[in-house]
Design a protein around this motif. Structure first.
Motif, PDB file in Angstrom:
ATOM      1  N   LYS A 120       0.838  -1.211   0.000  1.00  0.00           N
ATOM      2  CA  LYS A 120       0.000   0.000   0.000  1.00  0.00           C
ATOM      3  C   LYS A 120       0.869   1.255   0.000  1.00  0.00           C
ATOM      4  CE  LYS A 120      -3.889   2.371   0.783  1.00  0.00           C
ATOM      5  NZ  LYS A 120      -3.696   3.615   0.090  1.00  0.00           N
ATOM      6  N   ASP A 121       1.951   1.253   0.777  1.00  0.00           N
ATOM      7  CA  ASP A 121       2.870   2.397   0.784  1.00  0.00           C
ATOM      8  C   ASP A 121       3.476   2.603  -0.606  1.00  0.00           C
ATOM      9  OD1 ASP A 121       2.360   2.811   3.470  1.00  0.00           O
ATOM     10  OD2 ASP A 121       4.216   1.840   4.155  1.00  0.00           O
ATOM     11  N   HIS A 122       3.866   1.513  -1.256  1.00  0.00           N
ATOM     12  CA  HIS A 122       4.430   1.596  -2.605  1.00  0.00           C
ATOM     13  C   HIS A 122       3.371   2.106  -3.584  1.00  0.00           C
ATOM     14  CE1 HIS A 122       7.184   0.842  -5.823  1.00  0.00           C
ATOM     15  NE2 HIS A 122       6.374  -0.038  -6.399  1.00  0.00           N
ATOM     16  N   TRP A 123       2.161   1.610  -3.449  1.00  0.00           N
ATOM     17  CA  TRP A 123       1.037   2.051  -4.290  1.00  0.00           C
ATOM     18  C   TRP A 123       0.851   3.561  -4.151  1.00  0.00           C
ATOM     19  CZ3 TRP A 123      -2.505  -0.181  -7.649  1.00  0.00           C
ATOM     20  CH2 TRP A 123      -3.658   0.563  -7.932  1.00  0.00           C
ATOM     21  N   ASP A 124       0.819   4.052  -2.912  1.00  0.00           N
ATOM     22  CA  ASP A 124       0.619   5.478  -2.661  1.00  0.00           C
ATOM     23  C   ASP A 124       1.735   6.320  -3.288  1.00  0.00           C
ATOM     24  OD1 ASP A 124      -1.687   4.871  -1.254  1.00  0.00           O
ATOM     25  OD2 ASP A 124      -0.741   5.066   0.722  1.00  0.00           O
ATOM     26  N   LYS A 125       2.963   5.825  -3.217  1.00  0.00           N
ATOM     27  CA  LYS A 125       4.083   6.547  -3.816  1.00  0.00           C
ATOM     28  C   LYS A 125       3.927   6.606  -5.333  1.00  0.00           C
ATOM     29  CE  LYS A 125       9.091   6.467  -4.277  1.00  0.00           C
ATOM     30  NZ  LYS A 125      10.297   5.690  -4.082  1.00  0.00           N
TER      31      LYS A 125
END
Length: 180
Positions: A120-125
């Motif tokens: 999810k953190d990677h997605w947001d980035k």
């Protein structure tokens, strides 16, 4: 004429003047017993003579680790011999060591991030990067109109957008589950 409070005030004032004048030993060598740690003007003067990191550690010592502080942490700072620090430098060094140990304990106590959280953190980035590209394209359209799409910087943005979309598609099941 000479009350104990008056002598203490005079001693504090002389230390303060000495610190400003540079006639005292190196700031790290100043004995803690010679300092009124409840006098924040004196503490600030000493802090300013230390490096920024050491100054912050000294202030932390005065506020959290000094036994007479209102915000005392409850655990005295002791050196390897079980003794309290004698000098400003020892107080700084022990504070840095204690605070580093406290931080490492907090980090170790944190549970590892769940793979879905990392995804999810990677997605947001990736979404933020894509939004930045869309903004850059909008600025190009404002500046060049219909000719913006023929520019090399537009093509570079399009290439980056395709790569981001490919990455988003690849990690989508990890973020939202395989059913979506």
């Amino acid at each position: 004429m000479g009350t104990p409070e008056g002598f203490a005030m005079t001693r504090t004032f002389l230390l303060f003047v000495g610190l400003l004048g540079g006639c005292t030993p190196a700031v790290r060598d100043i004995a803690l017993s010679d300092i009124d740690l409840s006098n924040m003007q004196t503490v600030q003067t000493i802090r300013e003579r230390l490096s920024p990191q050491e100054g912050a550690a000294f202030a932390d010592y005065v506020v959290r680790h000094h036994i007479k502080s209102a915000h005392y942490c409850g655990q005295p700072l002791l050196n390897n011999d079980g003794e309290a620090p004698d000098t400003v430098g020892e107080a700084v060094d022990l504070t840095v060591r204690r605070d580093a140990g406290d931080r490492s304990i907090l980090v170790a106590a944190q549970p590892p991030a769940h793979p879905r959280e990392l995804a999810k953190d990677h997605w947001d980035k990736l979404i933020r990067n894509r939004d930045n590209i869309i903004d850059a394209q909008a600025r190009l359209r404002l500046e060049y109109g219909d000719d913006a799409k023929r520019r090399s910087d537009w093509m570079s943005l399009e290439t980056r957008m395709i790569e981001i979309d490919r990455n988003l598609l690849a990690i989508k099941p990890n973020v939202f589950g395989s059913g979506t």
